[in-house]
Design a protein around this motif. Structure first.
Motif, PDB file in Angstrom:
ATOM      1  N   CYS A  21      36.636  26.819  47.770  1.00 45.05           N
ATOM      2  CA  CYS A  21      35.853  25.972  46.886  1.00 45.05           C
ATOM      3  C   CYS A  21      36.350  24.540  47.057  1.00 45.05           C
ATOM      4  O   CYS A  21      37.557  24.300  47.069  1.00 45.05           O
ATOM      5  N   VAL A  22      35.429  23.603  47.171  1.00 41.50           N
ATOM      6  CA  VAL A  22      35.760  22.193  47.281  1.00 41.50           C
ATOM      7  C   VAL A  22      35.134  21.493  46.077  1.00 41.50           C
ATOM      8  O   VAL A  22      33.919  21.552  45.883  1.00 41.50           O
ATOM      9  N   ALA A  46      33.991  18.243  44.097  1.00 40.82           N
ATOM     10  CA  ALA A  46      33.690  16.822  44.172  1.00 40.82           C
ATOM     11  C   ALA A  46      34.341  16.145  42.971  1.00 40.82           C
ATOM     12  O   ALA A  46      34.615  16.790  41.956  1.00 40.82           O
ATOM     13  N   ARG A  47      34.595  14.880  43.078  1.00 41.39           N
ATOM     14  CA  ARG A  47      35.196  14.155  41.952  1.00 41.39           C
ATOM     15  C   ARG A  47      34.213  14.136  40.792  1.00 41.39           C
ATOM     16  O   ARG A  47      33.056  13.807  40.951  1.00 41.39           O
ATOM     17  N   THR A  48      34.690  14.509  39.638  1.00 47.01           N
ATOM     18  CA  THR A  48      33.890  14.412  38.424  1.00 47.01           C
ATOM     19  C   THR A  48      34.581  13.409  37.509  1.00 47.01           C
ATOM     20  O   THR A  48      35.804  13.263  37.570  1.00 47.01           O
ATOM     21  N   PRO A  49      33.830  12.714  36.685  1.00 50.25           N
ATOM     22  CA  PRO A  49      34.440  11.674  35.848  1.00 50.25           C
ATOM     23  C   PRO A  49      35.623  12.161  35.023  1.00 50.25           C
ATOM     24  O   PRO A  49      36.626  11.479  34.928  1.00 50.25           O
ATOM     25  N   ALA A  50      35.511  13.320  34.418  1.00 54.44           N
ATOM     26  CA  ALA A  50      36.605  13.823  33.579  1.00 54.44           C
ATOM     27  C   ALA A  50      36.767  15.308  33.885  1.00 54.44           C
ATOM     28  O   ALA A  50      36.168  16.145  33.232  1.00 54.44           O
ATOM     29  N   SER A  51      37.548  15.628  34.901  1.00 51.92           N
ATOM     30  CA  SER A  51      37.659  17.025  35.296  1.00 51.92           C
ATOM     31  C   SER A  51      38.429  17.827  34.251  1.00 51.92           C
ATOM     32  O   SER A  51      39.232  17.302  33.501  1.00 51.92           O
ATOM     33  N   GLU A  52      38.167  19.114  34.243  1.00 48.74           N
ATOM     34  CA  GLU A  52      38.832  20.050  33.338  1.00 48.74           C
ATOM     35  C   GLU A  52      39.419  21.159  34.202  1.00 48.74           C
ATOM     36  O   GLU A  52      38.709  22.076  34.614  1.00 48.74           O
ATOM     37  N   PRO A  53      40.719  21.088  34.513  1.00 49.68           N
ATOM     38  CA  PRO A  53      41.327  22.044  35.448  1.00 49.68           C
ATOM     39  C   PRO A  53      41.127  23.510  35.079  1.00 49.68           C
ATOM     40  O   PRO A  53      40.913  24.344  35.961  1.00 49.68           O
ATOM     41  N   ALA A  54      41.181  23.856  33.806  1.00 45.77           N
ATOM     42  CA  ALA A  54      41.032  25.268  33.418  1.00 45.77           C
ATOM     43  C   ALA A  54      39.623  25.768  33.748  1.00 45.77           C
ATOM     44  O   ALA A  54      39.456  26.910  34.201  1.00 45.77           O
ATOM     45  N   TYR A  55      38.608  24.942  33.557  1.00 44.31           N
ATOM     46  CA  TYR A  55      37.240  25.345  33.865  1.00 44.31           C
ATOM     47  C   TYR A  55      37.012  25.381  35.372  1.00 44.31           C
ATOM     48  O   TYR A  55      36.304  26.245  35.878  1.00 44.31           O
ATOM     49  N   GLU A  56      37.608  24.441  36.106  1.00 48.31           N
ATOM     50  CA  GLU A  56      37.513  24.462  37.564  1.00 48.31           C
ATOM     51  C   GLU A  56      38.139  25.738  38.129  1.00 48.31           C
ATOM     52  O   GLU A  56      37.567  26.374  39.009  1.00 48.31           O
ATOM     53  N   ALA A  75      38.576  28.626  36.584  1.00 47.35           N
ATOM     54  CA  ALA A  75      37.756  29.778  36.201  1.00 47.35           C
ATOM     55  C   ALA A  75      36.507  29.865  37.080  1.00 47.35           C
ATOM     56  O   ALA A  75      36.133  30.955  37.530  1.00 47.35           O
ATOM     57  N   LEU A  76      35.863  28.728  37.337  1.00 50.72           N
ATOM     58  CA  LEU A  76      34.685  28.708  38.203  1.00 50.72           C
ATOM     59  C   LEU A  76      35.058  29.194  39.606  1.00 50.72           C
ATOM     60  O   LEU A  76      34.367  30.026  40.190  1.00 50.72           O
ATOM     61  N   GLN A  77      36.155  28.690  40.125  1.00 50.20           N
ATOM     62  CA  GLN A  77      36.610  29.095  41.455  1.00 50.20           C
ATOM     63  C   GLN A  77      36.871  30.599  41.502  1.00 50.20           C
ATOM     64  O   GLN A  77      36.477  31.272  42.453  1.00 50.20           O
ATOM     65  N   GLN A  78      37.504  31.145  40.482  1.00 50.90           N
ATOM     66  CA  GLN A  78      37.760  32.588  40.436  1.00 50.90           C
ATOM     67  C   GLN A  78      36.450  33.376  40.442  1.00 50.90           C
ATOM     68  O   GLN A  78      36.331  34.398  41.112  1.00 50.90           O
ATOM     69  N   GLU A 106      36.756  29.105  29.356  1.00 58.78           N
ATOM     70  CA  GLU A 106      36.995  29.529  30.734  1.00 58.78           C
ATOM     71  C   GLU A 106      36.106  30.701  31.138  1.00 58.78           C
ATOM     72  O   GLU A 106      35.613  30.754  32.259  1.00 58.78           O
ATOM     73  N   GLN A 107      35.900  31.658  30.229  1.00 56.21           N
ATOM     74  CA  GLN A 107      35.087  32.832  30.546  1.00 56.21           C
ATOM     75  C   GLN A 107      33.660  32.456  30.928  1.00 56.21           C
ATOM     76  O   GLN A 107      33.043  33.111  31.769  1.00 56.21           O
ATOM     77  N   VAL A 108      33.122  31.411  30.314  1.00 53.02           N
ATOM     78  CA  VAL A 108      31.774  30.955  30.658  1.00 53.02           C
ATOM     79  C   VAL A 108      31.735  30.530  32.122  1.00 53.02           C
ATOM     80  O   VAL A 108      30.825  30.896  32.868  1.00 53.02           O
ATOM     81  N   PHE A 109      32.739  29.773  32.560  1.00 58.09           N
ATOM     82  CA  PHE A 109      32.735  29.274  33.933  1.00 58.09           C
ATOM     83  C   PHE A 109      33.061  30.369  34.945  1.00 58.09           C
ATOM     84  O   PHE A 109      32.542  30.338  36.067  1.00 58.09           O
TER      85      PHE A 109
END
Length: 113
Positions: A22-23, A25-35, A37-40, A78-81
């Protein structure tokens, strides 16, 4: 119960034997826990391979570009993502199998506990 999440992903097939990635892109305010979860969720979906979570098949190698990730302070978790990653991957694999354009997934994500 939190149910909001919005993602936009692009999938690019990779040669057999290469690991899926997963790559972001820069987002204005990233949220590592959601990123994470999405990657998983994406990697879990690619591991099944068929685009149908109820009938997994061989693993699929793909590079996944996360173009957009939006959340709400109160209505996201996180579960949503994790689930959005699985659903988006299933849609992408289904599109490849059916030779069709992707359709937006607009749903309230059902969380399994």
């Amino acid at each position: 119960m939190p149910t909001y999440g919005h993602v936009e992903l692009d999938f690019e097939p990779l040669p057999a034997g290469e690991p899926a990635i997963c790559v972001f892109a820069r987002t204005p305010a990233s949220e590592p826990a959601y990123e994470e979860a999405l990657q998983q969720g994406v990697l879990r979906g690619l591991a099944g391979g068929t685009g149908r979570l109820d009938h997994p098949g061989p693993a699929v190698a793909a590079r996944v570009f996360v173009r957009s990730l939006k959340w709400h302070e109160v209505d996201s978790c996180e579960q949503v993502f994790l689930r959005l990653g699985e659903l988006a991957t299933a849609e992408a694999l289904s599109c490849a199998a059916d030779d069709r354009d992707p359709q937006p997934i607009i749903t309230r994500v059902r969380l399994y506990t």
